[in-house]
Design an enzyme around this catalytic site. Structure first.
Site, mmCIF file in Angstrom:
data_model
loop_
_atom_site.group_PDB
_atom_site.id
_atom_site.type_symbol
_atom_site.label_atom_id
_atom_site.label_comp_id
_atom_site.label_asym_id
_atom_site.label_seq_id
_atom_site.Cartn_x
_atom_site.Cartn_y
_atom_site.Cartn_z
ATOM 1 N N GLY A 36 0.839 -1.202 0.000
ATOM 2 C CA GLY A 36 0.000 0.000 0.000
ATOM 3 C C GLY A 36 0.871 1.247 0.000
ATOM 4 N N HIS A 37 1.859 1.275 0.894
ATOM 5 C CA HIS A 37 2.779 2.415 0.935
ATOM 6 C C HIS A 37 3.544 2.544 -0.394
ATOM 7 C CE1 HIS A 37 2.692 1.426 5.428
ATOM 8 N NE2 HIS A 37 2.322 2.688 5.409
HETATM 9 P P1 AMP Z 1 0.344 4.728 7.662
HETATM 10 O O1 AMP Z 1 1.797 4.435 7.569
HETATM 11 O O2 AMP Z 1 -0.492 3.562 8.045
HETATM 12 O O3 AMP Z 1 0.041 5.983 8.440
HETATM 13 O O4 AMP Z 1 -0.123 5.042 6.170
HETATM 14 C C1 AMP Z 1 0.564 5.973 5.367
HETATM 15 C C2 AMP Z 1 -0.238 6.230 4.127
HETATM 16 O O5 AMP Z 1 -0.417 4.994 3.434
HETATM 17 C C3 AMP Z 1 -1.640 6.778 4.404
HETATM 18 O O6 AMP Z 1 -1.970 7.755 3.423
HETATM 19 C C4 AMP Z 1 -2.509 5.558 4.272
HETATM 20 O O7 AMP Z 1 -3.840 5.852 3.891
HETATM 21 C C5 AMP Z 1 -1.792 4.814 3.168
HETATM 22 N N1 AMP Z 1 -2.130 3.393 3.195
HETATM 23 C C6 AMP Z 1 -2.051 2.551 4.259
HETATM 24 N N2 AMP Z 1 -2.514 1.332 3.923
HETATM 25 C C7 AMP Z 1 -2.901 1.413 2.622
HETATM 26 C C8 AMP Z 1 -3.467 0.490 1.706
HETATM 27 N N3 AMP Z 1 -3.736 -0.761 2.037
HETATM 28 N N4 AMP Z 1 -3.728 0.926 0.464
HETATM 29 C C9 AMP Z 1 -3.479 2.214 0.095
HETATM 30 N N5 AMP Z 1 -2.933 3.123 0.916
HETATM 31 C C10 AMP Z 1 -2.648 2.740 2.156
#
Ligand code: AMP
Length: 287
Positions: A36-37
């Site tokens: 995702g990241h």
């Molecule tokens: P985090 O590290 O969880 O704070 O996420 C960082 C960024 O990655 C944020 O914009 C989240 O929405 C995005 N993100 C996390 N998981 C996913 C995913 N499965 N698909 C798309 N973007 C994601």
């Protein structure tokens, strides 16, 4: 790829890039990277000359009793994953750099933060908007990419940028899922093998919601009752919320339509997982 630890150095780098007429895309993260990241980084690389990925576990957005101290971290792994993408800088500031002992300011967005996760996590979004505001000022990006997975967060940041006249494009990116449908999340690392199987009920609920809407169901109460049954069928799983909300206001819908978002937050063996789907066009298709 460079690793920058101090916000002053980050701003210096950005100013040099901007002086050359180049554009910067920022991808804010809390690390422990998954696909995702990486998909956000790849998307950012298509939209700007340079990509900065920030990696900072933001204490301000965790409430008392939440998982700040055990949030998964692996800086070596993260930096080598980012180095394999077209990332110019990993900006990984220290807590002290971001929050000096006398740090006393907050950025808060009213309204949108009162719904969904905002109800259950008081102060969470204020922590998010404060750190994102700081990152915008430090990195000075032309655009920033956020995941649709945290769709309320994306809405709140879009609102903050509009309200405060920030000249930064906020770009949403679709949810990246595991092969079996579970939305990727750093917090999936907490799940035991058994809970990993149970966690699939979120995706089953999303699929059921999509199918019922496509088949003509417009009553959100009927849908959420059905989804409660799907989720409650799993022992050790509890529901924080299952809501059908307006994609713009985030207020509960009385009748489901193509402007509706189905959003859920569920605890699986103590791990809080979120998921959502747009019942009509996603905002990414508007980007
Ligand atoms: P985090 O590290 O969880 O704070 O996420 C960082 C960024 O990655 C944020 O914009 C989240 O929405 C995005 N993100 C996390 N998981 C996913 C995913 N499965 N698909 C798309 N973007 C994601």
């Amino acid at each position: 790829m460079q690793i920058i630890r101090r916000s002053a150095d980050m701003t210096h780098w950005s100013k040099e890039v901007i002086a050359k007429g180049s554009s910067i895309a920022l991808v804010p993260t809390m690390g422990y990277f998954h696909e995702g990241h990486l998909s956000l980084m790849r998307h950012a690389a298509k939209l700007a000359d340079h990509v900065v990925v920030s990696l900072f576990v933001n204490s301000l957005q965790f409430g008392p009793g939440e998982d700040l101290s055990r949030y998964p971290r692996d800086f070596e792994r993260d930096s080598s994953m980012a180095a394999n993408e077209r990332v110019d800088v990993v900006f990984a500031p220290t807590d002290e750099d971001m929050y000096a002992p006398d740090f006393n300011s907050r950025v808060s967005v009213e309204g949108l933060t009162e719904f969904l996760c905002g109800r259950q996590r008081p102060g969470h979004f204020e922590g998010v908007t404060t750190v994102v505001a700081k990152l915008f000022n430090i990195v000075k990006p032309h655009l920033a990419v956020f995941g649709q997975k945290d769709f309320q967060q994306l809405s709140v940041i879009r609102k903050m940028v509009r309200d405060l006249n920030w000249d930064i494009d906020i770009v949403g990116h679709p949810i990246v899922r595991e092969d079996d449908g579970l939305a990727m999340s750093s917090r999936n690392a907490y799940l035991s093998e058994k809970d990993r199987v149970k966690a699939l009920c979120l995706y089953r609920a999303i699929e059921h919601g999509r199918a019922r809407f496509a088949a003509g169901l417009t009553d959100p109460e009927q849908l959420t009752a059905e989804l409660r049954d799907i989720i409650s069928a799993n022992s050790g799983v509890s529901i924080d919320y299952i809501s059908v909300v307006d994609k713009d206001t985030l207020a509960d819908k009385k009748i489901m339509d193509i402007n509706s978002v189905l959003a859920l937050a569920v605890r699986v063996g103590g791990t809080r997982l979120i998921d959502n789907c747009f019942l009509g066009n996603t905002p990414e298709s508007e980007n």
